[in-house]
Design an enzyme around this catalytic site. Sequence first.
Site, PDB file in Angstrom:
ATOM      1  N   LYS A   1       0.840  -1.211   0.000  1.00  0.00           N
ATOM      2  CA  LYS A   1       0.000   0.000   0.000  1.00  0.00           C
ATOM      3  C   LYS A   1       0.864   1.246   0.000  1.00  0.00           C
ATOM      4  CE  LYS A   1       0.727   1.147   4.623  1.00  0.00           C
ATOM      5  NZ  LYS A   1       1.602   2.249   5.049  1.00  0.00           N
TER       6      LYS A   1
ATOM      7  N   ASP B   1      -2.468  -1.414  10.495  1.00  0.00           N
ATOM      8  CA  ASP B   1      -2.672  -1.382   9.043  1.00  0.00           C
ATOM      9  C   ASP B   1      -3.401  -2.611   8.507  1.00  0.00           C
ATOM     10  OD1 ASP B   1      -1.430   1.035   8.720  1.00  0.00           O
ATOM     11  OD2 ASP B   1       0.473   0.206   8.012  1.00  0.00           O
TER      12      ASP B   1
HETATM   13  O1  C5P Z   1       0.132  -1.183  14.888  1.00  0.00           O
HETATM   14  P1  C5P Z   1       1.563  -1.331  14.509  1.00  0.00           P
HETATM   15  O2  C5P Z   1       2.267  -2.416  15.244  1.00  0.00           O
HETATM   16  O3  C5P Z   1       1.757  -1.409  13.030  1.00  0.00           O
HETATM   17  O4  C5P Z   1       2.296   0.029  14.956  1.00  0.00           O
HETATM   18  C1  C5P Z   1       3.701   0.122  15.132  1.00  0.00           C
HETATM   19  C2  C5P Z   1       4.042   1.304  16.031  1.00  0.00           C
HETATM   20  O5  C5P Z   1       3.763   2.529  15.369  1.00  0.00           O
HETATM   21  C3  C5P Z   1       3.239   1.368  17.323  1.00  0.00           C
HETATM   22  O6  C5P Z   1       3.863   0.610  18.323  1.00  0.00           O
HETATM   23  C4  C5P Z   1       3.256   2.856  17.653  1.00  0.00           C
HETATM   24  O7  C5P Z   1       4.464   3.216  18.288  1.00  0.00           O
HETATM   25  C5  C5P Z   1       3.249   3.500  16.285  1.00  0.00           C
HETATM   26  N1  C5P Z   1       1.898   3.911  15.852  1.00  0.00           N
HETATM   27  C6  C5P Z   1       1.310   5.015  16.436  1.00  0.00           C
HETATM   28  N2  C5P Z   1       0.043   5.402  16.021  1.00  0.00           N
HETATM   29  C7  C5P Z   1      -0.606   4.712  15.057  1.00  0.00           C
HETATM   30  C8  C5P Z   1      -0.015   3.587  14.441  1.00  0.00           C
HETATM   31  C9  C5P Z   1       1.251   3.218  14.867  1.00  0.00           C
HETATM   32  O8  C5P Z   1       1.876   5.656  17.312  1.00  0.00           O
HETATM   33  N3  C5P Z   1      -1.826   5.117  14.687  1.00  0.00           N
END
Ligand code: C5P
Length: 308
Positions: free
Chosen positions: A8, A141
Amino acid sequence: MNFRSCAKLNLQLEVLGRRADGYHELRTVFQTIDLADELRLEARSASGIELVLTGQDLPSDRRNLAWRAAEEFLARCGSLPGGRGVRIELVKRIPAGGGLGGGSSNAATVLLGLARMAGWDPFAGELARQLAEIGAALGADVPFFLVGGVALGTGRGDRVEPIADAAVAPPPAGALWLVLPPFGVATAAVFARCAPRGEAAPAPALARARRGERVEWESLVGENDLETAAFALRPELAALYTAVVRAGARRVRMSGSGSTLFALFEGPAGARALAGPVPSGAAWMQVSTLDRAAWRRLGGFDSSVGGS
Ligand code: C5P
């Protein structure tokens, strides 16, 4: 059965605020593209998950989101007709740490693929709702990759509203390029450095597309509030951004938390400017956007086509 797990882009990514749970409140526009990993799913008689990964040096155990997606599916939805466990073969092409959502896409493809193999429609009713819930628990995501095409993401990015294929006029063929630096950036580090913009009205083109009015793809390319933080962490990325602008791109944007940049040119002719030397050892790659129908076909998720 064989499936494709697409990457994406984030056409825009606004950071609206910090949340109590440590995440950030986002408003982002996702778009699937034709850069994809290959994923083969099979039932196996032994219980548990087996993941065979080639193409990149990444974990092939519980740390891999594809592994955890299969585990969750079996726990919540039951095993497949052919056996108690699942074998996953994954050929990686989407660079890791690039803001292209490769790991999240793999997880969603496992969920959609296993549902298809069980003979269910993963895009309708209670199952779609359950998969979205499993996906959101795996990563912010993942829910988008259960929907594909162009979609608005809010909350952590995990609340997804599909935008109709007919509402977006795609960019001209040959005009969209990825610029892939030889390094990734850590998502959490970029978010930790970013400055939220606070509440702000959505861009007019986005509001029109949500109503189903047809807009140009380029008008959905807005700002990415993570660029400043990523460029501060990786000054080479800022230099690369400038080089791509100088190469004649109409639009240059970072995807997600980086490090991938995408660039829109006037058309194939304009993009020939990229034939010259590339700074910082980055690679160029021409890609195409996939609307929802094309993403389902390429992914192998259509019941009429099916995986093979
Ligand atoms: O959800 P995911 O594991 O992909 O997110 C990775 C990191 O990115 C999270 O641990 C967080 O620190 C940051 N993040 C965030 N706000 C979001 C998505 C991700 O702070 N909306």
